[in-house]
Design a protein around this motif. Structure first.
Motif, mmCIF file in Angstrom:
data_model
loop_
_atom_site.group_PDB
_atom_site.id
_atom_site.type_symbol
_atom_site.label_atom_id
_atom_site.label_comp_id
_atom_site.label_asym_id
_atom_site.label_seq_id
_atom_site.Cartn_x
_atom_site.Cartn_y
_atom_site.Cartn_z
ATOM 1 N N ASP A 192 2.487 -5.170 4.049
ATOM 2 C CA ASP A 192 3.479 -5.090 2.984
ATOM 3 C C ASP A 192 3.899 -6.506 2.620
ATOM 4 O O ASP A 192 4.449 -7.229 3.458
ATOM 5 C CB ASP A 192 4.688 -4.283 3.459
ATOM 6 C CG ASP A 192 5.751 -4.121 2.393
ATOM 7 O OD1 ASP A 192 5.701 -4.820 1.355
ATOM 8 O OD2 ASP A 192 6.655 -3.294 2.597
ATOM 9 N N ARG B 131 -5.633 5.272 3.344
ATOM 10 C CA ARG B 131 -5.836 4.436 4.527
ATOM 11 C C ARG B 131 -6.988 4.991 5.364
ATOM 12 O O ARG B 131 -7.030 6.168 5.694
ATOM 13 C CB ARG B 131 -4.572 4.412 5.388
ATOM 14 C CG ARG B 131 -4.752 3.611 6.660
ATOM 15 C CD ARG B 131 -3.585 3.819 7.607
ATOM 16 N NE ARG B 131 -3.946 3.388 8.941
ATOM 17 C CZ ARG B 131 -3.322 2.437 9.615
ATOM 18 N NH1 ARG B 131 -2.294 1.840 9.073
ATOM 19 N NH2 ARG B 131 -3.725 2.100 10.820
ATOM 20 N N TYR C 4 0.851 -1.185 0.000
ATOM 21 C CA TYR C 4 0.000 0.000 0.000
ATOM 22 C C TYR C 4 0.889 1.238 0.000
ATOM 23 O O TYR C 4 1.348 1.676 1.029
ATOM 24 C CB TYR C 4 -0.934 -0.023 1.204
ATOM 25 C CG TYR C 4 -1.911 -1.175 1.131
ATOM 26 C CD1 TYR C 4 -2.949 -1.145 0.206
ATOM 27 C CD2 TYR C 4 -1.790 -2.279 1.949
ATOM 28 C CE1 TYR C 4 -3.842 -2.193 0.107
ATOM 29 C CE2 TYR C 4 -2.686 -3.326 1.860
ATOM 30 C CZ TYR C 4 -3.708 -3.281 0.935
ATOM 31 O OH TYR C 4 -4.588 -4.314 0.839
ATOM 32 N N ASP C 5 1.095 1.794 -1.193
ATOM 33 C CA ASP C 5 1.941 2.971 -1.342
ATOM 34 C C ASP C 5 1.069 4.231 -1.346
ATOM 35 O O ASP C 5 -0.075 4.200 -0.893
ATOM 36 C CB ASP C 5 2.784 2.857 -2.613
ATOM 37 C CG ASP C 5 1.930 2.689 -3.871
ATOM 38 O OD1 ASP C 5 0.710 2.976 -3.822
ATOM 39 O OD2 ASP C 5 2.489 2.287 -4.894
ATOM 40 N N TRP D 95 -2.799 4.622 -2.401
ATOM 41 C CA TRP D 95 -3.883 4.080 -1.581
ATOM 42 C C TRP D 95 -4.207 5.039 -0.445
ATOM 43 O O TRP D 95 -3.328 5.662 0.115
ATOM 44 C CB TRP D 95 -3.481 2.734 -0.988
ATOM 45 C CG TRP D 95 -3.280 1.681 -2.014
ATOM 46 C CD1 TRP D 95 -2.137 1.448 -2.735
ATOM 47 C CD2 TRP D 95 -4.223 0.718 -2.454
ATOM 48 N NE1 TRP D 95 -2.326 0.395 -3.599
ATOM 49 C CE2 TRP D 95 -3.607 -0.069 -3.436
ATOM 50 C CE3 TRP D 95 -5.538 0.452 -2.099
ATOM 51 C CZ2 TRP D 95 -4.266 -1.110 -4.071
ATOM 52 C CZ3 TRP D 95 -6.191 -0.593 -2.739
ATOM 53 C CH2 TRP D 95 -5.549 -1.360 -3.722
ATOM 54 N N TYR E 244 -7.910 -0.078 3.035
ATOM 55 C CA TYR E 244 -7.191 0.726 2.057
ATOM 56 C C TYR E 244 -8.037 0.812 0.792
ATOM 57 O O TYR E 244 -8.602 -0.183 0.347
ATOM 58 C CB TYR E 244 -5.843 0.086 1.723
ATOM 59 C CG TYR E 244 -4.847 0.175 2.845
ATOM 60 C CD1 TYR E 244 -3.932 1.206 2.904
ATOM 61 C CD2 TYR E 244 -4.833 -0.777 3.860
ATOM 62 C CE1 TYR E 244 -3.022 1.301 3.937
ATOM 63 C CE2 TYR E 244 -3.923 -0.691 4.898
ATOM 64 C CZ TYR E 244 -3.020 0.341 4.934
ATOM 65 O OH TYR E 244 -2.128 0.427 5.968
ATOM 66 N N ALA F 275 -8.039 2.322 -3.245
ATOM 67 C CA ALA F 275 -7.223 2.876 -4.324
ATOM 68 C C ALA F 275 -7.686 4.300 -4.630
ATOM 69 O O ALA F 275 -8.879 4.550 -4.797
ATOM 70 C CB ALA F 275 -7.329 2.013 -5.576
#
Length: 145
Positions: A60, A33, A27-28, A31, A95, A97
């Motif tokens: 991760d 949170r 989740y970079d 995304w 999360y 997108a």
């Protein structure tokens, strides 16, 4: 051994892995949170047997699964199951997108300002971009502009 709250996230990841729909991703910045279980009428789940698995400390896929997680048969996990949430000290994380959209029809719109709680009139022109962050409920969602 970790708490049930840490295991709930692992169950969601495990279900995604079992489905083999897509490769695991971290989740970079793409995304958003949420510190809640999103959705208007979120689906919960009840375990029909004991579950034991190794989970990750962080969401991760490149980190090692080094945390033991045990969940008991008959346990129901859902944000509205207040007894389970309280007794297990659950906290939910999801999360979403982040998606960017282009305004096709210009207009003046009312938006609730999250910081002030005020309704602000915002003029959006054709071709401008806005970004979808997450869905709340009752047709409400978080966006940035």
């Amino acid at each position: 051994m970790k708490t049930i709250r840490q295991c709930v996230f692992a169950i969601a990841l495990a279900l995604m892995a079992l489905a083999s729909i897509s490769p695991a991703i971290a989740y970079d910045d793409g995304w958003f949170r949420n510190d809640f279980w999103s959705g208007e009428y979120p689906n919960g789940f009840t375990l029909t047997s004991d579950v034991e698995m190794q989970i990750r400390q962080a969401p991760d896929p490149d980190t090692k699964r080094d945390v033991a997680c045990t969940m008991e048969s008959g346990a129901t996990y859902h944000p509205w199951n207040q007894d389970r949430v309280a007794s297990s000290g659950l906290a939910f994380v999801t999360y979403v997108a982040i998606e960017t959209y282009v305004v096709e029809t210009p207009g003046v719109f009312l938006f609730e300002n999250e910081e002030t709680g005020n309704l602000d009139e915002v003029s959006l022109e054709q071709g401008e971009e806005w970004t979808y962050r997450t869905y709340y409920a009752e047709g409400m969602f978080k966006m940035s502009y």
